[in-house]
Design a protein around this motif. Structure first.
Motif, PDB file in Angstrom:
ATOM      1  N   HIS A 269       0.859  -1.186   0.000  1.00  0.00           N
ATOM      2  CA  HIS A 269       0.000   0.000   0.000  1.00  0.00           C
ATOM      3  C   HIS A 269       0.894   1.233   0.000  1.00  0.00           C
ATOM      4  CE1 HIS A 269      -3.326   2.697   0.986  1.00  0.00           C
ATOM      5  NE2 HIS A 269      -2.582   3.208   1.956  1.00  0.00           N
ATOM      6  N   MET A 270       0.445   2.294  -0.652  1.00  0.00           N
ATOM      7  CA  MET A 270       1.226   3.528  -0.657  1.00  0.00           C
ATOM      8  C   MET A 270       0.286   4.727  -0.570  1.00  0.00           C
ATOM      9  SD  MET A 270       2.514   3.452  -4.631  1.00  0.00           S
ATOM     10  CE  MET A 270       3.388   5.010  -4.505  1.00  0.00           C
ATOM     11  N   GLU A 271       0.842   5.823  -0.028  1.00  0.00           N
ATOM     12  CA  GLU A 271       0.047   7.024   0.193  1.00  0.00           C
ATOM     13  C   GLU A 271       0.931   8.247   0.033  1.00  0.00           C
ATOM     14  OE1 GLU A 271      -2.931   8.876   3.656  1.00  0.00           O
ATOM     15  OE2 GLU A 271      -1.680   7.114   4.064  1.00  0.00           O
ATOM     16  N   SER A 272       0.355   9.309  -0.504  1.00  0.00           N
ATOM     17  CA  SER A 272       1.081  10.566  -0.679  1.00  0.00           C
ATOM     18  C   SER A 272       0.325  11.686   0.024  1.00  0.00           C
ATOM     19  CB  SER A 272       1.223  10.894  -2.169  1.00  0.00           C
ATOM     20  OG  SER A 272       1.721  12.209  -2.346  1.00  0.00           O
ATOM     21  N   ARG A 273       1.075  12.509   0.771  1.00  0.00           N
ATOM     22  CA  ARG A 273       0.528  13.707   1.401  1.00  0.00           C
ATOM     23  C   ARG A 273       1.300  14.916   0.889  1.00  0.00           C
ATOM     24  NH1 ARG A 273       0.674   9.974   5.525  1.00  0.00           N
ATOM     25  NH2 ARG A 273      -1.161   9.789   6.874  1.00  0.00           N
ATOM     26  N   ILE A 274       0.596  15.941   0.487  1.00  0.00           N
ATOM     27  CA  ILE A 274       1.211  17.231   0.207  1.00  0.00           C
ATOM     28  C   ILE A 274       0.967  18.104   1.437  1.00  0.00           C
ATOM     29  CG2 ILE A 274       1.284  19.262  -1.272  1.00  0.00           C
ATOM     30  CD1 ILE A 274       2.274  16.724  -2.614  1.00  0.00           C
ATOM     31  N   MET A 275       2.051  18.652   1.997  1.00  0.00           N
ATOM     32  CA  MET A 275       1.966  19.332   3.292  1.00  0.00           C
ATOM     33  C   MET A 275       2.528  20.750   3.204  1.00  0.00           C
ATOM     34  SD  MET A 275       3.216  16.135   5.732  1.00  0.00           S
ATOM     35  CE  MET A 275       4.944  16.358   5.273  1.00  0.00           C
ATOM     36  N   ILE A 276       1.951  21.622   4.018  1.00  0.00           N
ATOM     37  CA  ILE A 276       2.372  23.015   4.116  1.00  0.00           C
ATOM     38  C   ILE A 276       3.020  23.212   5.492  1.00  0.00           C
ATOM     39  CG2 ILE A 276       1.649  25.426   4.069  1.00  0.00           C
ATOM     40  CD1 ILE A 276       1.293  23.996   1.428  1.00  0.00           C
ATOM     41  N   PRO A 277       4.223  23.783   5.568  1.00  0.00           N
ATOM     42  CA  PRO A 277       4.869  23.962   6.877  1.00  0.00           C
ATOM     43  C   PRO A 277       4.099  24.945   7.759  1.00  0.00           C
ATOM     44  CG  PRO A 277       6.434  24.247   5.088  1.00  0.00           C
ATOM     45  CD  PRO A 277       5.087  24.229   4.474  1.00  0.00           C
TER      46      PRO A 277
END
Length: 284
Positions: A269-277
């Motif tokens: 399984h794989m997952e991607s998160r785009i995050m803002i500091p």
């Protein structure tokens, strides 16, 4: 030989006996054939079963950096939507003071809100210089820290759920260091099939060379406690378009396609998160 009355009595019994015998013989032949076929299938499949080489050292010792003794903790906090701003303010008031206090052998590597992926989520990454003893030391001291305990109590009112993992960093990745911004960050998390971590490390030890062109590689980690056989890759980009351009450029390097081809089957399984500091994050 038989009278007509005896024929009516004997022949059906004889016929039933023959049918029963034939049925038993058919069952025996079927079972024998199935057994032989299973043996043949087992032998055939054994040709393709990956053999595991015996090792005399833990995988973590083979994959982690030996020149330091860093332990990482990643925290995932799912926040009540109406509390997200108050939660961020609370973190910005308390977490930097722990990071800056030399009494605590820990550092806040980065702290973010998820932009794309799980919504209303905060992600915190801590580094403990000194491994498990440093982690224990910090936890014991924080229990005596009134400001931190008040923070925990207030934070608990704002959360829907939380989880964490203890991680080690791959030896072939750079150690995460503060960087100027503004950047967006991508956390790519991979749940690997048990027993495949060494293969993953071998391939990515070469693959990381293809992903350093724009200094996008921030850190690579694998889990020790929490969800096991979990890998996290942390990347930094100027924006979503630069992320797209950088990822596409990797395919121009000879060998990148081979890495993708051989590592994809290792993933469950794989997952991607785009995050803002957050404002207080050392990784801007």
């Amino acid at each position: 030989i038989f009278s007509r009355g005896m024929q009516y009595a004997v022949f059906p019994l004889l016929r039933a006996t023959i049918q029963l015998a034939m049925g038993e013989l058919t069952s025996i032949l079927f079972l024998s054939a199935s057994h032989n076929r299973n043996r043949e299938d087992s032998w055939f499949k054994s040709l393709f079963v990956r053999k595991v080489d015996p090792r005399k050292d833990a995988h973590s010792h083979l994959l982690a950096k030996k020149e330091d003794n860093n332990l990482y903790k990643i925290q995932f906090h799912n926040v009540k939507p109406e509390c997200l701003d108050a939660y961020n303010k609370l973190c910005e008031d308390v977490l930097p003071s722990i990071h800056a206090d030399p009494e605590y052998p820990c550092e806040l590597v980065g702290t973010w809100n998820t932009w794309y992926g799980e919504q209303d989520q905060a992600v915190h990454l801590w580094r403990y210089r000194g491994g498990y003893p440093a982690l224990t030391d910090v936890m014991n001291k924080l229990r005596q820290n009134k400001e931190f305990m008040d923070y925990r109590n207030e934070r608990g009112k704002m959360l829907l759920s939380r989880r964490n993992q203890l991680l080690l960093e791959f030896s072939f990745w750079n150690e995460p260091v503060p960087r100027s911004g503004p950047n967006i960050y991508e956390l790519r998390s991979y749940q690997l099939r048990p027993g495949t971590m060494i293969e993953w490390g071998n391939y990515w030890a070469r693959a990381i060379e293809f992903r350093q062109q724009n200094h996008e590689a921030v850190g690579g980690f694998f889990s020790q406690i929490g969800s096991l056989y979990m890998v996290h890759h942390l990347w930094a980009y100027k924006d979503l378009q630069s992320r797209e351009d950088t990822r596409n450029a990797a395919w121009q390097h000879e060998g990148w396609d081979e890495v993708v081809y051989y590592t994809v089957p290792l993933i469950q399984h794989m997952e991607s998160r785009i995050m803002i500091p957050m404002k207080s994050s050392p990784l801007k």
